[in-house]
Design a protein around this motif. Structure first.
Motif, mmCIF file in Angstrom:
data_model
loop_
_atom_site.group_PDB
_atom_site.id
_atom_site.type_symbol
_atom_site.label_atom_id
_atom_site.label_comp_id
_atom_site.label_asym_id
_atom_site.label_seq_id
_atom_site.Cartn_x
_atom_site.Cartn_y
_atom_site.Cartn_z
ATOM 1 N N ILE A 155 -3.725 -2.053 6.595
ATOM 2 C CA ILE A 155 -3.298 -0.952 7.453
ATOM 3 C C ILE A 155 -1.861 -0.569 7.108
ATOM 4 O O ILE A 155 -0.985 -1.425 6.984
ATOM 5 N N LEU A 156 -1.635 0.734 6.963
ATOM 6 C CA LEU A 156 -0.278 1.241 6.752
ATOM 7 C C LEU A 156 0.524 1.035 8.024
ATOM 8 O O LEU A 156 -0.007 1.175 9.130
ATOM 9 N N GLY A 157 1.790 0.706 7.879
ATOM 10 C CA GLY A 157 2.644 0.526 9.042
ATOM 11 C C GLY A 157 2.578 1.730 9.955
ATOM 12 O O GLY A 157 2.779 2.848 9.515
ATOM 13 N N GLY A 158 2.274 1.506 11.224
ATOM 14 C CA GLY A 158 2.098 2.605 12.167
ATOM 15 C C GLY A 158 0.640 2.969 12.360
ATOM 16 O O GLY A 158 0.291 3.731 13.252
ATOM 17 N N GLY A 159 -0.243 2.424 11.507
ATOM 18 C CA GLY A 159 -1.676 2.629 11.680
ATOM 19 C C GLY A 159 -2.190 3.987 11.287
ATOM 20 O O GLY A 159 -3.275 4.388 11.692
ATOM 21 N N SER A 160 -1.457 4.744 10.461
ATOM 22 C CA SER A 160 -1.870 6.105 10.121
ATOM 23 C C SER A 160 -2.819 6.175 8.936
ATOM 24 O O SER A 160 -3.451 7.195 8.703
#
Length: 233
Positions: A155-160
């Motif tokens: 998962i990309l930081g921030g969940g985007s």
């Protein structure tokens, strides 16, 4: 004759039950997690053209510094400090502490040489990272099973954004790496189960090679997931 055959079939089925139970119902004894962080650089499909530099050949830039004399000199005053302390002599002696320790016959320890690893890689590439970390199972048991898997996709930081955890494969070995790496099972996606990484006895240390494949369309940024290792016996 029919009754006798039925009796043999029933006996054969019952004889298998203890084997199935002993294999399927091991108890979890220890669990650790290792954070895998991947810094993704976007694939260089194109570059922005830099703007033209301004022409300053005909210009003269003059800079003048003026010293503020009122602030030029710093004055320091030495202060005489005295500390008075009253020390009261006390009679002190060592206190002897004794403890009797006996080993736990079912003692278990599961640990890694890393709490987390960081990888930097460009999208659209596949890279092998030999022995990126180790996992050690240390126990008095003569037979145990080590399960592993990723808890979530990366998962990309921030969940985007994210990419599949199966794009990271592992080669878990004691000495010689296996010919091919096996994609990690993702607990949250693949039925809520882990897979067996290895079986062993007593103390063994495994090297974990990582083969990371990042899809070419993956956006740049920092992605992470947790590799979970669970010891059963």
């Amino acid at each position: 004759m029919i009754r006798l055959r039925a009796a043999f079939i029933t006996f054969g089925f019952l004889a298998l039950i203890p084997i199935i139970v002993s294999a399927a119902f091991q108890t979890q004894r220890a669990q650790i997690e290792i954070t895998i962080t991947i810094n993704v650089t976007p694939n260089p499909l194109g570059y922005a053209t830099p703007g033209a530099a301004s022409d300053t050949s005909g210009r003269v830039i003059a800079a003048k510094l003026r010293l503020n004399r009122s602030e030029a000199a710093s004055e320091f005053h030495a202060e005489s400090l005295s500390f008075a302390s009253n020390v009261v002599a006390q009679n002190q002696g060592a206190v002897k502490v004794e403890a009797s320790v006996s080993p736990n016959p079912l003692g278990t320890l599961l640990y890694s040489n890393q709490t987390g690893v960081i990888i930097s890689q460009e999208a659209g590439t596949t890279v092998v990272y030999p022995c990126e970390y180790t996992v050690t199972a240390s126990t008095t048991q003569a037979a145990w099973t080590l399960d592993h898997g990723l808890f979530t996709n990366f998962i990309l930081g921030g969940g985007s954004a994210s990419f599949a955890g199966g794009n990271v494969a592992n080669n878990t070995h004691l000495a010689t790496p296996r010919p091919t790496a096996t994609p990690f099972v993702v607990y949250s996606d693949d039925g809520g189960t882990w897979t067996a990484a290895a079986t062993g006895a007593h103390a063994e240390t495994f090297c974990v090679d990582l083969t990371v494949t990042i899809p070419i369309a993956t956006s740049g940024g920092t992605y992470s997931s947790n590799a979970v290792y669970t010891l059963f016996y």
